[in-house]
Design a protein around this motif. Sequence first.
Motif, PDB file in Angstrom:
ATOM      1  N   ILE A  17       0.880  -1.178   0.000  1.00 44.39           N
ATOM      2  CA  ILE A  17       0.000   0.000   0.000  1.00 44.39           C
ATOM      3  C   ILE A  17       0.911   1.220   0.000  1.00 44.39           C
ATOM      4  O   ILE A  17       1.588   1.491   0.984  1.00 44.39           O
ATOM      5  N   ARG A  18       0.974   1.927  -1.120  1.00 40.25           N
ATOM      6  CA  ARG A  18       1.744   3.169  -1.173  1.00 40.25           C
ATOM      7  C   ARG A  18       0.750   4.321  -1.277  1.00 40.25           C
ATOM      8  O   ARG A  18       0.196   4.584  -2.333  1.00 40.25           O
ATOM      9  N   ARG A  19       0.527   5.006  -0.147  1.00 41.33           N
ATOM     10  CA  ARG A  19      -0.478   6.071  -0.120  1.00 41.33           C
ATOM     11  C   ARG A  19       0.111   7.454   0.068  1.00 41.33           C
ATOM     12  O   ARG A  19      -0.605   8.454  -0.021  1.00 41.33           O
ATOM     13  N   GLY A  20       1.405   7.538   0.370  1.00 42.24           N
ATOM     14  CA  GLY A  20       2.053   8.829   0.526  1.00 42.24           C
ATOM     15  C   GLY A  20       2.894   9.175  -0.686  1.00 42.24           C
ATOM     16  O   GLY A  20       3.642   8.329  -1.200  1.00 42.24           O
ATOM     17  N   TYR A  21       2.767  10.418  -1.179  1.00 39.70           N
ATOM     18  CA  TYR A  21       3.568  10.859  -2.326  1.00 39.70           C
ATOM     19  C   TYR A  21       3.847  12.347  -2.155  1.00 39.70           C
ATOM     20  O   TYR A  21       2.934  13.168  -2.206  1.00 39.70           O
ATOM     21  N   PHE A  22       5.129  12.670  -1.933  1.00 39.13           N
ATOM     22  CA  PHE A  22       5.542  14.046  -1.680  1.00 39.13           C
ATOM     23  C   PHE A  22       6.648  14.419  -2.659  1.00 39.13           C
ATOM     24  O   PHE A  22       7.475  13.583  -3.019  1.00 39.13           O
ATOM     25  N   ARG A  39      -0.966  -5.122  -5.217  1.00 37.61           N
ATOM     26  CA  ARG A  39      -0.212  -3.948  -4.810  1.00 37.61           C
ATOM     27  C   ARG A  39      -0.951  -2.702  -5.283  1.00 37.61           C
ATOM     28  O   ARG A  39      -1.244  -2.567  -6.481  1.00 37.61           O
ATOM     29  N   ALA A  40      -1.250  -1.806  -4.357  1.00 38.09           N
ATOM     30  CA  ALA A  40      -1.941  -0.555  -4.671  1.00 38.09           C
ATOM     31  C   ALA A  40      -0.994   0.598  -4.374  1.00 38.09           C
ATOM     32  O   ALA A  40      -0.651   0.842  -3.215  1.00 38.09           O
ATOM     33  N   ARG A  41      -0.560   1.281  -5.424  1.00 31.66           N
ATOM     34  CA  ARG A  41       0.451   2.316  -5.254  1.00 31.66           C
ATOM     35  C   ARG A  41       0.011   3.624  -5.894  1.00 31.66           C
ATOM     36  O   ARG A  41      -0.481   3.643  -7.026  1.00 31.66           O
TER      37      ARG A  41
END
Length: 209
Positions: A36-41, A166-168
């Motif tokens: 789970i990739r939910r942060g993107y900065f 995988r959810a990114r």
Amino acid sequence: MNSGKKVFIMLLAAVAAVITFLSACATDLTENVSEIRRGYFSAEDDVMTVTVVSGMRERNYVADGVAGELVPYTLVTVVPKTFDPDATYTYAVSANGASYGGTMKVHPFAASFSAEVEAELTGEITVTVNDREYAPVDMTGDGVSFDKAIDAAKTELKPEDGYEVRARMIKNPIGDGLCWHVAYYFRSGKQSGVLLDPIDLNTLAKKTD
């Protein structure tokens, strides 16, 4: 004990039982999920682009169709405007009241350097690279949560049993901004995936074996 108190206690007991039952029956949002990739900065200047992505992924990160124990991670990536594979980049990243640092590794075939920490960093993040300080901006905006993205992907792809997913949140490879990339890896060796709009979950592209 008077009858009123008895009724009140019985009601409390009944409510507690219902909550316990509902909790036991609640859907596990991470079932079959290996990432789970939910942060993107992101931050950028005339010297480099700094990207910070964070989330949870299986400890043994292998696309074998079986989801393992999830552990937190954050990946810091630096893309210099002028790339020198022999250059040295040191970093320090802080968020959530914690700090991490070290020397970044050069990517084997991409013109970038990266470092990973065993924590899911969120909120206000500060990154210092070779004494240059950056405050990466949260790019996810009002996007939907990973579980809704997975539900939309299941509807679109109709995966069979025996898979990990995988959810990114990634940079949109065919447009502007970000998108959800939901990928299924099957025990049979097959793969399928879909790119979803992060706001309305419309399908942007999909691929199946």
